[in-house]
Design an enzyme around this catalytic site. Structure first.
Site, short mmCIF file in Angstrom:
data_model
loop_
_atom_site.label_atom_id
_atom_site.label_comp_id
_atom_site.label_asym_id
_atom_site.label_seq_id
_atom_site.Cartn_x
_atom_site.Cartn_y
_atom_site.Cartn_z
N GLU A 29 -9.51 -4.22 -3.06
CA GLU A 29 -10.82 -4.71 -3.49
C GLU A 29 -11.04 -6.11 -2.92
O GLU A 29 -12.11 -6.42 -2.39
CB GLU A 29 -10.89 -4.71 -5.01
CG GLU A 29 -12.29 -4.90 -5.54
CD GLU A 29 -12.31 -4.84 -7.06
OE1 GLU A 29 -13.41 -4.96 -7.62
OE2 GLU A 29 -11.24 -4.68 -7.68
N ARG A 84 5.00 4.69 -7.40
CA ARG A 84 4.85 5.87 -8.26
C ARG A 84 4.94 7.18 -7.47
O ARG A 84 5.25 8.22 -8.05
CB ARG A 84 3.56 5.77 -9.09
CG ARG A 84 3.67 4.67 -10.16
CD ARG A 84 2.48 4.64 -11.09
NE ARG A 84 1.29 4.15 -10.44
CZ ARG A 84 0.87 2.89 -10.48
NH1 ARG A 84 1.55 1.98 -11.13
NH2 ARG A 84 -0.24 2.54 -9.85
#
Lengths: 183, 191
Positions: free
Chosen positions: B109, B72
Site C-alpha cells: 500500500e 504463512r
C-alpha cells in the site's frame, strides 16, 4: 536418533548429505546450515518428517509448537501426522490476536517470541520444533511460553544440532531429539 | 476460482474450514478485518481437510514443485509437497536465504517489498504450484510467478486458502489459474 551412533537409522545419512553449508552467512565465520536443499529432495524431506513422526506418534502429544520461520517447514507436517494442533511461535507483531511474549538474548541485544493466548491449554503435552539448535536461547524462550500457560513440554525436536554451542544445557532439563550434528 | 464453483459445492469440509478461521478486526490497522488462519491450525480436522483438498486437486497433475510464500505459505505448502511427492521451495523476504538468490519486487500500500528465491531451486520446465494463505490484490503472487517463470518453470496454478472479494469472479491471475478454498469469514456482519 540423537547420540546412538551405532544404531543410526540409515535414513539419517541421506538427510545429512542434503544439508548445504553456506560459509560466512549471515556474517563472516558462520557456517550456515541451509535446510532448503533438504526440502528440494522429496525423499530426504519425507524421511526427516517420518523419523520425528515415528518417535512421537505414540507419545500423546497434543500440540506441536513451531518457531518462525523454519520451524513452520517441519512442524505442521509432524502435527498433521500425529494428530496434534500446530501453534506458530512468532516474531513480534505478526500474530493478530492477544499474545504473550518471552524475551531471549541475541549476540547483540534481545528479541521476543510471541504466542497467541488460548492456543495452548493447561495440560497440553507439547513438542517444540525448529530446524536447528545453536545456543538454545530461542528454544528456551519457547519452553517458557508453553510452561507459562500450563503445558508440559515433552521434548524439543530439531533437524540439526551445533553441539559445541551447548544449547542442550539451556532447555530447562527438557530432552532434545536431533537428527544431524554439525561440528 | 473458488473451490465451491469447481466441484466442491456443498462440501462440508469447506464450511468447517471457513468456521475455523478467526477474524481479527483492525489488524494490522483500523479498517482491516484480518483473516487469522492460526485457529485453523488448532483444529486438526479442518487443517487436515485443507491439506487434503489441495492434495486431491494436485496429485495427478504432475506437479514437481510447490512454492510457498513466507511465512504463512510455509504452514500449508510443505504438507502438500510431501503428499504429492514434490519439492518444496520457500519464497522469502530479503536477506533470509543464504545462497545465491534472484529477487522480484512488488508493491505494498505504501512502498515496496521484495521476494527472493534460491537460484537452482527450480529447473526449466518444472510444473509449479504457488501457495499462500490468502490472496488480496495478487501482488505477492504475481511477484512469485515472475520469480518462477524467470527460471523457465511453468506455473500451473496459484492456490490460497482464502480469497478476498477483489478476486471473486477472477479465475486467473496474470493469465494463470487461481484456486481458492473459501471467502473471508465474518464480513457479512459488517456490510
Amino acid at each position: 536418533m540423537s547420540g546412538n551412533k551405532e544404531e543410526e537409522d540409515p535414513r539419517i545419512h541421506g538427510i545429512k548429505t542434503k544439508i548445504r553449508v553456506v560459509p560466512d552467512f549471515p556474517k563472516k565465520g558462520i557456517m550456515f546450515q541451509d535446510i532448503t536443499t533438504v526440502l528440494l529432495d522429496p525423499k530426504a524431506f519425507k524421511d526427516t518428517i517420518d523419523l520425528f513422526v515415528e518417535r512421537y506418534r505414540d507419545k500423546n502429544i497434543s500440540v506441536v509448537a513451531g518457531i518462525e520461520a523454519r520451524g513452520f517447514l517441519f512442524g505442521p507436517p509432524i502435527a498433521l501426522a500425529i494428530g496434534a494442533k500446530f501453534v506458530p511461535l512468532r516474531k513480534p507483531k505478526k500474530l493478530p490476536g492477544e499474545t504473550i511474549f518471552e524475551e531471549y538474548e541475541l549476540e547483540y541485544g534481545n528479541d521476543r517470541l510471541e504466542m497467541h493466548i488460548g492456543a495452548v491449554e493447561a495440560g497440553d503435552r507439547a513438542l517444540v520444533v525448529d530446524d536447528l539448535i545453536a545456543t538454545g536461547g530461542t528454544l528456551c524462550a519457547a519452553i517458557n511460553l508453553l510452561e507459562r500457560v500450563g503445558a508440559e513440554v515433552v521434548e524439543c525436536a530439531c533437524v540439526i544440532e551445533l553441539p559445541e554451542l551447548q544449547g542442550r544445557q539451556r532447555l530447562k532439563g527438557k530432552p532434545l531429539c536431533m537428527l544431524v550434528e554439525y561440528r | 476460482m473458488f473451490a465451491a464453483e469447481n466441484g466442491l459445492k456443498g462440501d462440508p469440509r469447506l464450511e468447517a474450514i471457513s468456521a475455523a478461521i478467526r477474524v481479527v478486526p483492525n489488524f494490522p490497522k483500523k479498517g482491516i478485518m484480518f483473516q487469522d488462519i492460526t485457529t485453523l491450525l488448532l483444529d486438526r480436522k479442518a487443517f487436515k481437510h485443507t491439506i487434503d483438498i489441495f492434495v486431491d486437486r494436485y496429485k495427478d497433475m504432475q506437479i514437481s514443485v510447490v512454492a510457498g510464500v513466507e511465512a504463512r505459505g510455509f504452514l500449508f505448502g510443505p504438507s502438500i509437497a510431501l503428499a504429492i511427492g514434490a519439492k518444496f521451495v520457500p519464497l522469502r523476504k530479503p536477506g533470509k536465504l543464504p545462497g545465491k538468490v534472484i529477487s522480484e519486487s512488488y508493491e505494498l500500500e505504501y512502498g515496496h517489498d521484495r521476494l527472493e528465491m534460491h537460484v537452482g531451486a527450480v529447473e526449466p520446465r518444472e510444473r509449479v504450484i504457488i501457495i499462500d494463505d490468502l490472496v488480496a490484490t495478487g501482488g505477492t503472487l504475481s511477484a512469485a510467478m515472475s520469480l518462477l517463470e524467470s527460471q523457465g518453470a511453468e506455473v500451473v496454478e496459484c492456490a490460497c486458502v482464502i480469497g478476498l472479494p477483489e478476486v471473486k469472479g477472477q479465475h486467473k491471475l496474470k493469465g494463470k489459474p487461481l484456486y481458492v478454498l473459501v471467502e473471508p469469514s465474518g464480513l457479512d456482519e459488517f456490510c
